[in-house]
Enzyme design. Structure first.
Site, PDB file in Angstrom:
ATOM      1  N   THR A 237       0.815  -1.225   0.000  1.00 42.38           N
ATOM      2  CA  THR A 237       0.000   0.000   0.000  1.00 42.38           C
ATOM      3  C   THR A 237       0.842   1.265   0.000  1.00 42.38           C
ATOM      4  O   THR A 237       0.481   2.256  -0.626  1.00 42.38           O
ATOM      5  CB  THR A 237      -0.900   0.011   1.255  1.00 42.38           C
ATOM      6  OG1 THR A 237      -1.742  -1.133   1.191  1.00 42.38           O
ATOM      7  CG2 THR A 237      -1.765   1.249   1.320  1.00 42.38           C
TER       8      THR A 237
ATOM      9  N   ASP B 116       0.272  -7.060   4.748  1.00 40.23           N
ATOM     10  CA  ASP B 116      -0.450  -8.337   4.859  1.00 40.23           C
ATOM     11  C   ASP B 116       0.461  -9.513   5.218  1.00 40.23           C
ATOM     12  O   ASP B 116       0.107 -10.355   6.045  1.00 40.23           O
ATOM     13  CB  ASP B 116      -1.186  -8.653   3.548  1.00 40.23           C
ATOM     14  CG  ASP B 116      -2.399  -7.749   3.339  1.00 40.23           C
ATOM     15  OD1 ASP B 116      -2.755  -7.005   4.266  1.00 40.23           O
ATOM     16  OD2 ASP B 116      -2.984  -7.789   2.233  1.00 40.23           O
TER      17      ASP B 116
HETATM   18  N1  ASP Z   1      -2.560  -5.587   0.448  1.00 39.91           N
HETATM   19  C1  ASP Z   1      -1.489  -4.725   0.881  1.00 39.91           C
HETATM   20  C2  ASP Z   1      -0.202  -5.540   0.881  1.00 39.91           C
HETATM   21  O1  ASP Z   1       0.047  -6.258   1.797  1.00 39.91           O
HETATM   22  C3  ASP Z   1      -1.755  -4.142   2.227  1.00 39.91           C
HETATM   23  C4  ASP Z   1      -0.641  -3.246   2.762  1.00 39.91           C
HETATM   24  O2  ASP Z   1       0.286  -2.883   2.061  1.00 39.91           O
HETATM   25  O3  ASP Z   1      -0.685  -2.872   3.923  1.00 39.91           O
HETATM   26  O4  ASP Z   1       0.551  -5.455  -0.057  1.00 39.91           O
END
Ligand code: ASP
Length: 344
Positions: free
Chosen positions: A15, A92
């Site tokens: 993110t 994640d």
């Molecule tokens: N879906 C994202 C990832 O883990 C969530 C994040 O970056 O916090 O890449």
């Protein structure tokens, strides 16, 4: 004048560097230059930052052991050229990557700190700016004898520095997305960064070594009320399985049905390494405390003590590649290798 502090920042995705698609609003990884443009404050830190990224930035749900190997090898390649390493990573699976790197990078005397964000960096309320800037400050921090303050693999998120292999992602919404249930914080950032020196690993005397090989022939079986023999058999009868993580209740308890005990002990007879890891986040597996863990304990199930699920899974992959004998494997698994468990 160029600073003598040198940091290598590796971008994997997540993110922190994502941008919303104008039509659909879906978040997708963006490129590294965009990320750096958003934080001009980085130029004010007394530090030279070099950057590199995985071939294509990814959502961390797509992280694989091959990526861990690439990261470990990249750090090995430049180990002697930098004071510390910062890895930008999706939250994640950050706890898995931090755990994996903690085992792969042996005898670390430099910080390797993973961070990310809950909101993309271009968004005004994003937590990315603070996370990134403080991570770099911590990666350059030194003790009074000029050695690195935190010579271990860590996770930094929302003012807290955690031992990487002790972290667990606990929230999809809170900026404080991680928690370390069984080990204290390594540092806390306020007006000053307060290091908990007693909790930080002491740098080893041995030379640094990168040992990234893992065996991924592992399966996970979660206990739940109503678990059925035919589903269990379909997992446990797989001849490719070399390791099994049994996610048990409480302090390591499982249903005492004979068919289940027979199925699990049958695996051990085939030299499948079976580890008991609790579904609880806090506290430890305590085999034999209740009748409901005694049969498995007597059969030789391996305890994960107070390890996180993430650390137990990666430690299983790491040790399967290195130790075939069940007794030796159990001994190593139940011994802290990188501060990942505490035996009371
Ligand atoms: N879906 C994202 C990832 O883990 C969530 C994040 O970056 O916090 O890449």
């Amino acid at each position: 004048m160029k600073s003598s502090n040198k940091i290598l920042m590796l971008y994997t995705g997540g993110t922190i560097g994502m941008k919303a698609d104008e039509k659909t609003g879906t978040l997708a990884p963006f490129d590294f230059d965009f990320l750096l443009e958003q934080i001009p404050e980085l130029k004010l830190i007394d530090c030279t930052i070099d950057t590199d990224s995985l071939d294509a930035p990814i959502d961390s749900s797509n992280i694989k052991p091959e990526h861990w190997t690439k990261l470990a090898r990249r750090i090995e390649q430049d180990y002697h050229n930098y004071h510390g390493f910062v890895i930008l990573h999706g939250s994640d699976t950050m706890a898995y990557t931090a755990s994996a790197l903690s085992f792969m990078l042996q005898n670390l005397s430099k910080p390797v700190i993973l961070t990310g964000a809950q909101l993309p960096i271009g968004i005004p309320r994003s937590d990315a700016r603070e996370n990134l800037i403080t991570t770099i400050e911590i990666a350059t921090a030194k003790r009074s004898d000029q050695l690195a303050m935190v010579p271990e693999v860590c996770v930094y998120f929302e003012y807290n520095l955690y031992r990487g292999n002790r972290t667990h992602k606990t929230s999809t919404e809170d900026f404080e997305a991680f928690y370390s249930f069984n080990y204290p914080l390594l540092a806390q950032a306020g007006v000053n960064i307060k290091f908990n020196e007693a909790a930080i690993l002491t740098p080893p005397g041995e030379p640094f070594r990168c040992s990234p090989e893992l065996c991924t022939d592992v399966a996970v079986l979660t206990m739940f009320p109503g678990i059925q023999p035919h589903f269990v058999q379909s997992v446990l009868n797989n001849p490719e399985m070399k390791g099994l993580l049994l996610r048990t209740f409480g302090s390591g308890n499982a249903p005492t049905d004979k068919w289940l005990i027979d199925a699990v002990t049958g695996c051990m007879d085939r030299n499948v390494k079976v580890v008991n890891v609790s579904q609880c986040d806090g506290g430890a597996v305590n085999l034999g405390k209740y009748e409901a863990s005694k049969a498995l304990a007597d059969a030789g199930i391996i305890s994960s003590y107070d390890m996180t699920f993430e650390a137990a899974l990666v430690k299983m992959m790491y040790l399967l590649e290195r130790e075939a004998d069940y007794k030796n494997f159990k001994l190593l698994f139940e011994t802290p290798l990188r501060g990942e468990l505490t035996r009371k």
